[in-house]
Design an enzyme around this catalytic site. Structure first.
Site, PDB file in Angstrom:
ATOM      1  N   LYS A  31      72.232 -37.148  25.111  1.00 47.64           N
ATOM      2  CA  LYS A  31      71.607 -37.206  23.782  1.00 47.64           C
ATOM      3  C   LYS A  31      70.185 -36.715  23.907  1.00 47.64           C
ATOM      4  CE  LYS A  31      71.173 -38.750  19.417  1.00 47.64           C
ATOM      5  NZ  LYS A  31      72.054 -38.481  18.279  1.00 47.64           N
ATOM      6  N   GLU A  93      74.085 -33.774  22.379  1.00 46.16           N
ATOM      7  CA  GLU A  93      74.092 -34.157  20.966  1.00 46.16           C
ATOM      8  C   GLU A  93      72.659 -34.184  20.430  1.00 46.16           C
ATOM      9  OE1 GLU A  93      75.200 -37.725  17.830  1.00 46.16           O
ATOM     10  OE2 GLU A  93      75.836 -37.942  19.922  1.00 46.16           O
ATOM     11  N   GLY A  96      70.283 -36.011  13.684  1.00 48.84           N
ATOM     12  CA  GLY A  96      70.140 -35.608  12.289  1.00 48.84           C
ATOM     13  C   GLY A  96      70.680 -34.217  12.032  1.00 48.84           C
TER      14      GLY A  96
END
Length: 203
Positions: A31, A93, A96
């Site tokens: 992430k 990832e 938003g």
């Protein structure tokens, strides 16, 4: 190869797509920036416990836009300098939508342009989605970022799909809704549909 999982908006299913992709193709998960809890890596591990999780580039506790959360928490970082994992076969990832702030000066799309990798764009069926999807596709094309495909979450609307494909030329894949009890079965169609895009790009 490393692949971005980007979104047309917040809460369109990027983490679910990440979990499905990692489980299907044995990719690790990273992430780029986390803001708030639960952490998305925990969601991925819940669905796909065998996926290697590489953590986050930046982890913030405040559930807010990163440029605000970093001020509340007095965390110092330069968004465009967040380090990516060095290994192959990693899903990255994003947070938003494409123009969601990464810090006070840059957004997710700026990072993608500075650290070029192909992306899977994630969308969802809702009123206004066509507009958000086409704007996102055009923004990626303008920055010369390769779009492997568009993954749509939710109840399939073929009229929406038809318009998006004919207008943009981007292929669409669907991901069935799943929970921990049917995850393995539900992602089979997704894996089968995604396979040609990976083979065709040498991924």
């Amino acid at each position: 190869m490393q692949i971005y999982i980007s979104g047309i908006h917040t809460d369109v299913g990027k983490t679910h797509v990440s979990a499905a992709f990692c489980a299907s193709f044995n990719y690790a998960y990273f992430k780029l920036i986390q803001a708030g809890t639960p952490r998305d890596c925990e969601v991925v591990q819940r669905f796909s416990p065998n996926t290697e999780v590489l953590g986050e580039g930046v982890c913030l506790k405040t559930p807010a836009s990163p440029h605000i959360a970093k001020l509340y928490e007095n965390v110092q970082y330069r968004g465009l300098e967040i380090a990516l994992p060095t290994r192959d076969n990693v899903v990255i990832e994003l947070a938003g939508g494409l123009f969601s702030p990464l810090d006070e000066y840059s957004c997710m799309l700026d990072y993608m342009q500075n650290h070029k990798r192909p992306t899977i764009l994630v969308g969802k069926y809702y009123l206004g989605a066509i507009n958000h999807i086409i704007l996102s596709i055009n923004a990626l094309k303008q920055r010369d970022i390769e779009i492997l495909c568009l993954v749509m979450n939710g109840v399939i609307d073929l009229n929406v799909d038809k318009f998006i494909y004919e207008y943009t030329g981007i292929n669409i894949i669907h991901l069935d809704t799943f929970d921990t009890t049917d995850f393995t079965q539900r992602i089979l169609n997704f894996k089968h549909a995604m396979q040609p895009y990976l083979v065709g790009n040498g991924l």
